[in-house]
Design a protein around this motif. Sequence first.
Motif, PDB file in Angstrom:
ATOM      1  N   LEU A   1      20.697  -1.686 -19.504  1.00  0.00           N
ATOM      2  CA  LEU A   1      21.393  -2.924 -19.217  1.00  0.00           C
ATOM      3  C   LEU A   1      21.025  -4.023 -20.203  1.00  0.00           C
ATOM      4  O   LEU A   1      19.856  -4.291 -20.431  1.00  0.00           O
ATOM      5  N   ALA A   2      22.020  -4.658 -20.768  1.00  0.00           N
ATOM      6  CA  ALA A   2      21.780  -5.860 -21.550  1.00  0.00           C
ATOM      7  C   ALA A   2      21.917  -7.070 -20.637  1.00  0.00           C
ATOM      8  O   ALA A   2      22.668  -7.045 -19.671  1.00  0.00           O
ATOM      9  N   CYS A   3      21.169  -8.135 -20.915  1.00  0.00           N
ATOM     10  CA  CYS A   3      21.143  -9.275 -19.995  1.00  0.00           C
ATOM     11  C   CYS A   3      21.264 -10.589 -20.742  1.00  0.00           C
ATOM     12  O   CYS A   3      21.042 -10.669 -21.932  1.00  0.00           O
ATOM     13  N   ALA A   4      21.622 -11.634 -20.005  1.00  0.00           N
ATOM     14  CA  ALA A   4      21.747 -12.957 -20.590  1.00  0.00           C
ATOM     15  C   ALA A   4      21.156 -13.972 -19.645  1.00  0.00           C
ATOM     16  O   ALA A   4      20.706 -13.648 -18.552  1.00  0.00           O
ATOM     17  N   GLY A   5      21.160 -15.252 -20.048  1.00  0.00           N
ATOM     18  CA  GLY A   5      20.698 -16.314 -19.174  1.00  0.00           C
ATOM     19  C   GLY A   5      19.202 -16.288 -18.960  1.00  0.00           C
ATOM     20  O   GLY A   5      18.440 -15.777 -19.768  1.00  0.00           O
ATOM     21  N   TYR A   6      18.760 -16.869 -17.846  1.00  0.00           N
ATOM     22  CA  TYR A   6      17.343 -16.949 -17.534  1.00  0.00           C
ATOM     23  C   TYR A   6      16.905 -15.849 -16.593  1.00  0.00           C
ATOM     24  O   TYR A   6      15.809 -15.891 -16.047  1.00  0.00           O
ATOM     25  N   PHE A   7      17.752 -14.887 -16.341  1.00  0.00           N
ATOM     26  CA  PHE A   7      17.358 -13.763 -15.510  1.00  0.00           C
ATOM     27  C   PHE A   7      16.504 -12.811 -16.331  1.00  0.00           C
ATOM     28  O   PHE A   7      16.505 -12.828 -17.570  1.00  0.00           O
ATOM     29  N   LEU A   8      15.778 -11.935 -15.630  1.00  0.00           N
ATOM     30  CA  LEU A   8      14.858 -11.033 -16.319  1.00  0.00           C
ATOM     31  C   LEU A   8      15.594  -9.869 -16.960  1.00  0.00           C
ATOM     32  O   LEU A   8      16.511  -9.300 -16.376  1.00  0.00           O
ATOM     33  N   ALA A   9      15.179  -9.501 -18.169  1.00  0.00           N
ATOM     34  CA  ALA A   9      15.719  -8.309 -18.807  1.00  0.00           C
ATOM     35  C   ALA A   9      15.401  -7.110 -17.951  1.00  0.00           C
ATOM     36  O   ALA A   9      14.371  -7.049 -17.300  1.00  0.00           O
TER      37      ALA A   9
ATOM     38  N   ARG B   1      27.775  -1.985 -23.879  1.00  0.00           N
ATOM     39  CA  ARG B   1      26.933  -2.085 -25.072  1.00  0.00           C
ATOM     40  C   ARG B   1      26.471  -3.517 -25.339  1.00  0.00           C
ATOM     41  O   ARG B   1      25.472  -3.726 -26.036  1.00  0.00           O
ATOM     42  N   THR B   2      27.185  -4.490 -24.823  1.00  0.00           N
ATOM     43  CA  THR B   2      26.812  -5.897 -25.000  1.00  0.00           C
ATOM     44  C   THR B   2      26.927  -6.616 -23.665  1.00  0.00           C
ATOM     45  O   THR B   2      27.643  -6.167 -22.754  1.00  0.00           O
ATOM     46  N   SER B   3      26.232  -7.751 -23.559  1.00  0.00           N
ATOM     47  CA  SER B   3      26.331  -8.550 -22.340  1.00  0.00           C
ATOM     48  C   SER B   3      27.757  -9.041 -22.124  1.00  0.00           C
ATOM     49  O   SER B   3      28.234  -9.106 -20.983  1.00  0.00           O
ATOM     50  N   ARG B   4      28.435  -9.393 -23.213  1.00  0.00           N
ATOM     51  CA  ARG B   4      29.799  -9.898 -23.077  1.00  0.00           C
ATOM     52  C   ARG B   4      30.720  -8.822 -22.504  1.00  0.00           C
ATOM     53  O   ARG B   4      31.523  -9.090 -21.603  1.00  0.00           O
ATOM     54  N   ALA B   5      30.605  -7.585 -23.002  1.00  0.00           N
ATOM     55  CA  ALA B   5      31.433  -6.493 -22.481  1.00  0.00           C
ATOM     56  C   ALA B   5      31.099  -6.212 -21.024  1.00  0.00           C
ATOM     57  O   ALA B   5      31.987  -5.974 -20.199  1.00  0.00           O
ATOM     58  N   SER B   6      29.811  -6.232 -20.700  1.00  0.00           N
ATOM     59  CA  SER B   6      29.405  -5.990 -19.319  1.00  0.00           C
ATOM     60  C   SER B   6      29.914  -7.096 -18.400  1.00  0.00           C
ATOM     61  O   SER B   6      30.334  -6.837 -17.264  1.00  0.00           O
ATOM     62  N   PHE B   7      29.887  -8.343 -18.876  1.00  0.00           N
ATOM     63  CA  PHE B   7      30.361  -9.460 -18.069  1.00  0.00           C
ATOM     64  C   PHE B   7      31.855  -9.326 -17.773  1.00  0.00           C
ATOM     65  O   PHE B   7      32.294  -9.527 -16.639  1.00  0.00           O
ATOM     66  N   ARG B   8      32.630  -8.956 -18.782  1.00  0.00           N
ATOM     67  CA  ARG B   8      34.071  -8.783 -18.558  1.00  0.00           C
ATOM     68  C   ARG B   8      34.335  -7.688 -17.533  1.00  0.00           C
ATOM     69  O   ARG B   8      35.198  -7.833 -16.651  1.00  0.00           O
ATOM     70  N   ALA B   9      33.593  -6.593 -17.624  1.00  0.00           N
ATOM     71  CA  ALA B   9      33.777  -5.513 -16.662  1.00  0.00           C
ATOM     72  C   ALA B   9      33.353  -5.942 -15.265  1.00  0.00           C
ATOM     73  O   ALA B   9      34.012  -5.619 -14.268  1.00  0.00           O
TER      74      ALA B   9
END
Length: 454
Positions: A8-16, A293-301
């Motif tokens: 999982l790729a992650c963004a923001g202040y949440f934990l990787a 593969r990226t946080s952006r792709a995961s966010f859209r899904a």
Amino acid sequence: MMRAAFALACAGYFLAGCGMGPPAPAEPPTDLSLQTRAISSQALFGPPRPFAPARSNAQIAQDILELGFRLESGREIPQFSRFDGPVTLSLQGQIPPLGVIETDRLITRLQREAGLDIRRVPEQGQIVVEFVPRATLRRVVPDAACFVLPNVASWDAFRADPRAPALDWTRIARRTRALVIAPADSTVQDMRDCLHEEIAQALGPLNDLFRIGETVWNDDNLQTVLTGFDMLVLRVWNDPALQPGMTRAQVAERLPALLARHNPGGASAALPLDRVPTPRAWTEAIESALGGRTSRASFRAAQRALAIALEQGWKDERLAFSLFLSARFAPREDGAQALDAMLLAARIYNDRPGTEAHRAHIYLHLSAQALASGQHNLVLHLTDTAMSAARRTENGALLASLMLLRAQSLEHQGRRDQAENLRRDAVPFALFGFGSERAVDSRREEIAALAQRN
């Protein structure tokens, strides 16, 4: 039938790692080194204390039918299937240092909590657990951490004919042999989790359902060991009143009496039945989010999954998990909306039975947010609430992360001795869940960096 392996790729202040598992080791292991310094589940967590099943018997009957008469692919299973009589189990392959200990602890639980007649034997058993290096496994099944197959006794035999008709679960009524493929060189937690889910599926239903929170048969992977719900399902599945070859209708007719006998407390639960089935489009969106593969792709899904969940009018774990992933993968500039989504997921999980582990994962990320904004009393409150559930559900990676977050806030408040003691106490749980000292240090540094952002 298969425990998925998602990075999982992650963004923001949440934990990787997204609360879905430990951070990746700094160096890929080439041997069994990930388990040489860890200690067993029994040594870490003591006697098992699973949460009792919390769903109504009417709901559990529906759950058993959906778990037992459909594969994860969506194909229908035309008849009830299981082993008939006592079951033997054996280990082979590159057995890791704690493989025997974790298997025996699981077998003891299956005997005591599910009433199963199962034992480990030195010769080849009806269930064979073969430990295979992860790289070898993923060259053949890239998305699997582990899996279970019928009518085959070794990895080599499976590789020789991976599409053999005998490997089709839909053709089987009376199970005679099953092969569990487990990782030989993973963390103890990953190895143990695979043993629990795959051996349980060899003995019981084969499907995974995102809508049931209180089970390891859920591809969100938030439950790590067999729950009280799982043990009840295995007890019912192996009751003599059910026989291999029965139709779905015949099983459905007998489930109410079986559940009334095995789970008398389930007669009083009053939540409405879950809406089923789950549209394939939602499941595919969730899988795309988890495997992006990226946080952006995961966010859209994740956003696609959330839209479907809202359109379906769900109020259960599927909506909560959609919100959770939408928050987890949200871009930094959407931080406020992500926090709202995480809080709403927490409220939904709080209203659902058997989701203590899920709430602990939510509190992990809310604690990370609170630490990044300097709300140290809130960090202490959230981690105190979540640590008990993490310990009881035997999730070393989750518990260690909560302990390290708590220690960071204690240190900020000047309680340095308490903070250092807590960090020291977290080490064995972290080694169990993360697998290496470098990975432990990485998680600690990540948490320290969150505190510096305030």
